[in-house]
Design an enzyme around this catalytic site. Structure first.
Site, short mmCIF file in Angstrom:
data_model
loop_
_atom_site.label_atom_id
_atom_site.label_comp_id
_atom_site.label_asym_id
_atom_site.label_seq_id
_atom_site.Cartn_x
_atom_site.Cartn_y
_atom_site.Cartn_z
N GLY A 62 3.07 4.22 2.89
CA GLY A 62 4.18 3.39 2.46
C GLY A 62 3.94 2.82 1.09
O GLY A 62 2.94 3.11 0.45
N GLU A 78 7.71 7.80 -0.42
CA GLU A 78 6.35 7.35 -0.16
C GLU A 78 5.62 8.28 0.81
O GLU A 78 4.44 8.56 0.65
CB GLU A 78 6.34 5.91 0.37
CG GLU A 78 6.65 4.87 -0.68
CD GLU A 78 5.55 4.69 -1.72
OE1 GLU A 78 4.41 5.15 -1.49
OE2 GLU A 78 5.82 4.07 -2.75
N GLU A 82 2.22 10.21 -0.45
CA GLU A 82 0.92 9.87 0.13
C GLU A 82 0.39 10.89 1.12
O GLU A 82 -0.82 10.97 1.32
CB GLU A 82 0.98 8.48 0.76
CG GLU A 82 1.20 7.40 -0.28
CD GLU A 82 1.09 5.99 0.24
OE1 GLU A 82 0.85 5.80 1.46
OE2 GLU A 82 1.25 5.07 -0.57
N PRO A 100 3.59 -14.45 3.64
CA PRO A 100 3.15 -14.42 2.24
C PRO A 100 1.76 -13.83 2.04
O PRO A 100 1.47 -13.29 0.98
CB PRO A 100 3.17 -15.89 1.83
CG PRO A 100 4.13 -16.53 2.75
CD PRO A 100 4.03 -15.78 4.05
N ASP A 101 0.91 -13.86 3.07
CA ASP A 101 -0.46 -13.35 2.91
C ASP A 101 -0.67 -11.98 3.56
O ASP A 101 -1.79 -11.52 3.67
CB ASP A 101 -1.45 -14.35 3.50
CG ASP A 101 -1.22 -14.59 4.99
OD1 ASP A 101 -0.18 -14.16 5.53
OD2 ASP A 101 -2.10 -15.21 5.61
N GLU A 131 -8.06 9.94 2.17
CA GLU A 131 -8.07 10.85 3.31
C GLU A 131 -6.77 10.70 4.09
O GLU A 131 -6.18 9.63 4.12
CB GLU A 131 -9.26 10.47 4.20
CG GLU A 131 -9.48 11.29 5.43
CD GLU A 131 -10.68 10.80 6.24
OE1 GLU A 131 -10.93 11.42 7.30
OE2 GLU A 131 -11.36 9.83 5.87
#
Length: 164
Positions: A62, A78, A82, A100-101, A131
């Site tokens: 993502g 994405e 990836e 927020p964290d 990987e």
């Protein structure tokens, strides 16, 4: 204009420019950035995870939604960038994660979807991905995943739709 007057005007102009720059940066960086995580499901039921280059942890594929892009197209892009896999179908919304964290780099809001995928796994973005591996549900990595992806995957496995 004497030299003192010149420097006074220059300093004032620099301060005004800095204030303007701070305002623009505040508008940009004081708002969460939208992103997406994908829970890619292969036709055989295995879940595809990537190992991130920046922290060595397993993660869901993502990333950030680009300007002018919607969530389904960000998922498609994405996923391909990836994993090399193609999006067959977005199955369901797993959740929206906004703590927020949750991302150590920035405040981001992550829309997590389950997706049927197809194709061959191949790292496309070697700067981000170390990987790629497909896991059966009974053999998912036991260690803590990157960001809040352990929670996202656990919510998915429990069949939840989460707003957090």
């Amino acid at each position: 204009m004497n030299i003192l007057a010149f420097f006074t005007v220059a300093i004032q102009s620099t301060r005004n420019l800095w204030r303007y720059g701070q305002t623009v940066l505040g508008i940009i960086f004081r708002h969460p950035i939208p992103g997406t995580s994908i829970i890619p499901i292969l036709p055989d039921g295995r879940i595809v995870l990537i190992r991130r280059r920046d922290n060595g942890r397993w993660a869901l594929p993502g990333g950030m939604v680009d300007w002018g892009e919607d969530i389904p197209n960000a998922v498609r892009r994405e996923l391909m960038e990836e994993t090399g896999l193609e999006l067959a179908k977005i199955k369901r919304l797993v959740g929206v994660y906004s703590a927020p964290d949750r991302d150590p780099r920035i405040h981001s809001i992550c829309v997590v979807v389950e997706a049927e995928v197809q194709g061959e796994m191949e790292i496309q973005d070697t700067l981000e991905v170390l990987e790629i591996k497909a896991f059966h549900l009974n053999s998912l990595p036991p260690e803590q995943m990157s960001h809040d992806h352990s929670r996202q995957l656990e919510d998915y496995l429990q069949g939840l739709t989460t707003l957090a």
